[in-house]
Design a protein around this motif. Sequence first.
Motif, PDB file in Angstrom:
ATOM      1  N   ARG A 278       0.809  -1.224   0.000  1.00 16.78           N
ATOM      2  CA  ARG A 278       0.000   0.000   0.000  1.00 16.78           C
ATOM      3  C   ARG A 278       0.839   1.270   0.000  1.00 16.78           C
ATOM      4  NH1 ARG A 278      -4.565  -1.435   4.631  1.00 16.78           N
ATOM      5  NH2 ARG A 278      -5.477  -3.275   3.583  1.00 16.78           N
ATOM      6  N   LEU A 279       2.141   1.137   0.221  1.00 22.46           N
ATOM      7  CA  LEU A 279       3.014   2.303   0.327  1.00 22.46           C
ATOM      8  C   LEU A 279       3.305   2.923  -1.039  1.00 22.46           C
ATOM      9  CD1 LEU A 279       5.608   0.898   2.898  1.00 22.46           C
ATOM     10  CD2 LEU A 279       3.779   2.546   3.378  1.00 22.46           C
ATOM     11  N   SER A 280       3.658   4.211  -1.010  1.00 16.46           N
ATOM     12  CA  SER A 280       4.155   4.903  -2.200  1.00 16.46           C
ATOM     13  C   SER A 280       5.665   5.032  -2.067  1.00 16.46           C
ATOM     14  CB  SER A 280       3.521   6.294  -2.314  1.00 16.46           C
ATOM     15  OG  SER A 280       2.127   6.188  -2.522  1.00 16.46           O
ATOM     16  N   PHE A 281       6.387   4.665  -3.113  1.00 19.81           N
ATOM     17  CA  PHE A 281       7.850   4.646  -3.063  1.00 19.81           C
ATOM     18  C   PHE A 281       8.385   5.774  -3.945  1.00 19.81           C
ATOM     19  CE2 PHE A 281       6.256   0.355  -2.399  1.00 19.81           C
ATOM     20  CZ  PHE A 281       6.865   0.018  -1.198  1.00 19.81           C
ATOM     21  N   CYS A 282       8.712   6.897  -3.316  1.00 26.25           N
ATOM     22  CA  CYS A 282       9.177   8.057  -4.073  1.00 26.25           C
ATOM     23  C   CYS A 282      10.556   8.540  -3.628  1.00 26.25           C
ATOM     24  CB  CYS A 282       8.164   9.192  -3.961  1.00 26.25           C
ATOM     25  SG  CYS A 282       7.761   9.646  -2.263  1.00 26.25           S
ATOM     26  N   VAL A 283      11.171   7.867  -2.645  1.00 23.65           N
ATOM     27  CA  VAL A 283      12.497   8.272  -2.181  1.00 23.65           C
ATOM     28  C   VAL A 283      13.547   7.888  -3.215  1.00 23.65           C
ATOM     29  CG1 VAL A 283      14.244   7.978  -0.380  1.00 23.65           C
ATOM     30  CG2 VAL A 283      11.816   8.083   0.237  1.00 23.65           C
ATOM     31  N   THR A 284      13.565   6.634  -3.580  1.00 28.57           N
ATOM     32  CA  THR A 284      14.466   6.096  -4.599  1.00 28.57           C
ATOM     33  C   THR A 284      13.935   4.730  -5.009  1.00 28.57           C
ATOM     34  OG1 THR A 284      16.751   5.410  -5.077  1.00 28.57           O
ATOM     35  CG2 THR A 284      15.962   5.046  -2.847  1.00 28.57           C
ATOM     36  N   ASN A 285      14.418   4.227  -6.133  1.00 29.13           N
ATOM     37  CA  ASN A 285      14.015   2.877  -6.556  1.00 29.13           C
ATOM     38  C   ASN A 285      15.166   1.894  -6.426  1.00 29.13           C
ATOM     39  OD1 ASN A 285      15.600   3.797  -8.686  1.00 29.13           O
ATOM     40  ND2 ASN A 285      14.402   2.670 -10.215  1.00 29.13           N
ATOM     41  N   VAL A 286      16.185   2.259  -5.663  1.00 27.67           N
ATOM     42  CA  VAL A 286      17.351   1.400  -5.453  1.00 27.67           C
ATOM     43  C   VAL A 286      17.234   0.723  -4.093  1.00 27.67           C
ATOM     44  CG1 VAL A 286      19.857   1.281  -5.254  1.00 27.67           C
ATOM     45  CG2 VAL A 286      18.811   2.845  -6.907  1.00 27.67           C
ATOM     46  N   ILE A 287      17.097  -0.605  -4.102  1.00 24.26           N
ATOM     47  CA  ILE A 287      17.005  -1.389  -2.867  1.00 24.26           C
ATOM     48  C   ILE A 287      18.406  -1.821  -2.461  1.00 24.26           C
ATOM     49  CG2 ILE A 287      16.037  -3.454  -1.777  1.00 24.26           C
ATOM     50  CD1 ILE A 287      13.797  -3.393  -3.844  1.00 24.26           C
ATOM     51  N   ASP A 288      18.841  -1.372  -1.297  1.00 23.26           N
ATOM     52  CA  ASP A 288      20.204  -1.681  -0.842  1.00 23.26           C
ATOM     53  C   ASP A 288      20.236  -3.090  -0.260  1.00 23.26           C
ATOM     54  OD1 ASP A 288      22.861  -1.385  -0.288  1.00 23.26           O
ATOM     55  OD2 ASP A 288      22.560  -0.236   1.558  1.00 23.26           O
ATOM     56  N   HIS A 289      20.027  -4.058  -1.132  1.00 21.39           N
ATOM     57  CA  HIS A 289      19.981  -5.460  -0.715  1.00 21.39           C
ATOM     58  C   HIS A 289      20.128  -6.336  -1.957  1.00 21.39           C
ATOM     59  CE1 HIS A 289      19.231  -8.666   2.114  1.00 21.39           C
ATOM     60  NE2 HIS A 289      18.873  -7.797   3.059  1.00 21.39           N
ATOM     61  N   CYS A 290      20.139  -7.661  -1.751  1.00 20.97           N
ATOM     62  CA  CYS A 290      20.207  -8.598  -2.877  1.00 20.97           C
ATOM     63  C   CYS A 290      18.880  -9.296  -3.125  1.00 20.97           C
ATOM     64  CB  CYS A 290      21.296  -9.650  -2.628  1.00 20.97           C
ATOM     65  SG  CYS A 290      22.964  -8.983  -2.749  1.00 20.97           S
ATOM     66  N   PHE A 291      17.909  -9.091  -2.234  1.00 22.29           N
ATOM     67  CA  PHE A 291      16.569  -9.633  -2.423  1.00 22.29           C
ATOM     68  C   PHE A 291      15.581  -8.741  -1.672  1.00 22.29           C
ATOM     69  CE2 PHE A 291      18.546 -11.880   1.136  1.00 22.29           C
ATOM     70  CZ  PHE A 291      17.613 -11.741   2.145  1.00 22.29           C
ATOM     71  N   CYS A 292      14.288  -9.002  -1.833  1.00 20.31           N
ATOM     72  CA  CYS A 292      13.251  -8.132  -1.270  1.00 20.31           C
ATOM     73  C   CYS A 292      12.968  -8.467   0.184  1.00 20.31           C
ATOM     74  CB  CYS A 292      11.982  -8.223  -2.106  1.00 20.31           C
ATOM     75  SG  CYS A 292      12.072  -7.282  -3.627  1.00 20.31           S
ATOM     76  N   GLU A 293      13.842  -8.052   1.055  1.00 17.27           N
ATOM     77  CA  GLU A 293      13.571  -8.160   2.479  1.00 17.27           C
ATOM     78  C   GLU A 293      12.591  -7.057   2.867  1.00 17.27           C
ATOM     79  OE1 GLU A 293      16.322  -9.449   6.148  1.00 17.27           O
ATOM     80  OE2 GLU A 293      16.781  -7.464   5.356  1.00 17.27           O
ATOM     81  N   HIS A 294      11.747  -7.324   3.826  1.00 15.20           N
ATOM     82  CA  HIS A 294      10.644  -6.426   4.173  1.00 15.20           C
ATOM     83  C   HIS A 294      11.093  -4.987   4.398  1.00 15.20           C
ATOM     84  CE1 HIS A 294       7.758  -4.832   7.375  1.00 15.20           C
ATOM     85  NE2 HIS A 294       7.078  -4.794   6.241  1.00 15.20           N
ATOM     86  N   MET A 295      11.978  -4.748   5.358  1.00 17.19           N
ATOM     87  CA  MET A 295      12.355  -3.380   5.701  1.00 17.19           C
ATOM     88  C   MET A 295      13.268  -2.749   4.660  1.00 17.19           C
ATOM     89  SD  MET A 295      10.687  -2.304   8.215  1.00 17.19           S
ATOM     90  CE  MET A 295      11.572  -0.754   8.408  1.00 17.19           C
ATOM     91  N   ALA A 296      13.981  -3.558   3.878  1.00 16.40           N
ATOM     92  CA  ALA A 296      14.814  -3.013   2.808  1.00 16.40           C
ATOM     93  C   ALA A 296      13.949  -2.292   1.780  1.00 16.40           C
ATOM     94  CB  ALA A 296      15.613  -4.131   2.142  1.00 16.40           C
ATOM     95  N   LEU A 297      12.743  -2.817   1.524  1.00 18.15           N
ATOM     96  CA  LEU A 297      11.811  -2.163   0.609  1.00 18.15           C
ATOM     97  C   LEU A 297      11.044  -1.050   1.308  1.00 18.15           C
ATOM     98  CD1 LEU A 297      10.283  -2.071  -2.150  1.00 18.15           C
ATOM     99  CD2 LEU A 297       8.663  -3.705  -1.145  1.00 18.15           C
TER     100      LEU A 297
END
Length: 316
Positions: A167-186
């Motif tokens: 439900r969140l809007s992601f407008c800070v950046t589209n770069v995930i500082d991780h190698c997979f979609c961990e909850h808080m990383a997104l």
Amino acid sequence: MKNFSAHNNSFTDFKFNGFYSLGEWRPFLFIPFFLMFLLAITANSILIYLIISQRSLHSPMYVLIGLMGVVDLLLPIFFVPNMLLSFLFNWSGISLIGCLTQMFFLHFVGTFQTTLLFWMALDRYFAICKPLYYHKYKEICNFLKFVYAPLIRNGLLIIAIVSFAGRLSFCVTNVIDHCFCEHMALVQLACGDISINSIVGLLTVFLVPTADFILITASYVVIFTSVFKSGKTHMKALNTCITHLIVLSVALISALIAFLSYRIRNNISSNNRIVISVMYLCFPSCFNPIIYGWRTKEIRHVFLKFINQNVFSLEK
């Protein structure tokens, strides 16, 4: 108006940025992670095959070990291939739907690492402390009574954290500082309030692995007391229980460090945080088949018999 603009500009495609600080050394990470992936897939596939093919291994304890093998087989499949492609070819893109899907399967299947250990602890409790009721417990209808509640708990909590993240809007950046979609990383890339996401994430950590750890420890305290009262007749079971606690402790500590590192100010570097996250998902997949397979006498004998039969057939 600002919130409306942020919502319209929400990213729907992301890029993983894990280990990019290593520069030209980053592709060399392919070697250790590929070897770990190969070990996890091979060892768990053999373990599952042996338990399915041998009727002597169809008792509850071995079925639970087989289910642990399924969990340990699936977890690396959900994220390691993409990570390996990223190391070699810099293929690091993922859509929001793909990220949420990966998050759900990783976290949902991952919760059963501790839940299965809890079911194993119950099995040992009935076998050692309530031997007269063990055959009744072994009946599927009775065993399923202990399955429904953890299954529903795990499912509802993981659906909650993924739904709130979606439900969140992601407008800070589209770069995930991780190698997979961990909850808080997104979630930390969101431009709105993420307090509910942090609360639900923490609740999941404390209601699943931490709660399972407490229940397992309580079960083993009762088991240890029973073993010490009966002398050395169950020292093999005691050794198995200690192994379970060591494995669970390492997995739980790694998971707590990984989850809390996003919420508490600390000096843990990005690379170290990613290594810890990969460790609590990948290491059990590599070593559980050895701990629960090779160290279990009956499974070890079946495996050696399987190897001898295949070697003999090849020689013929």
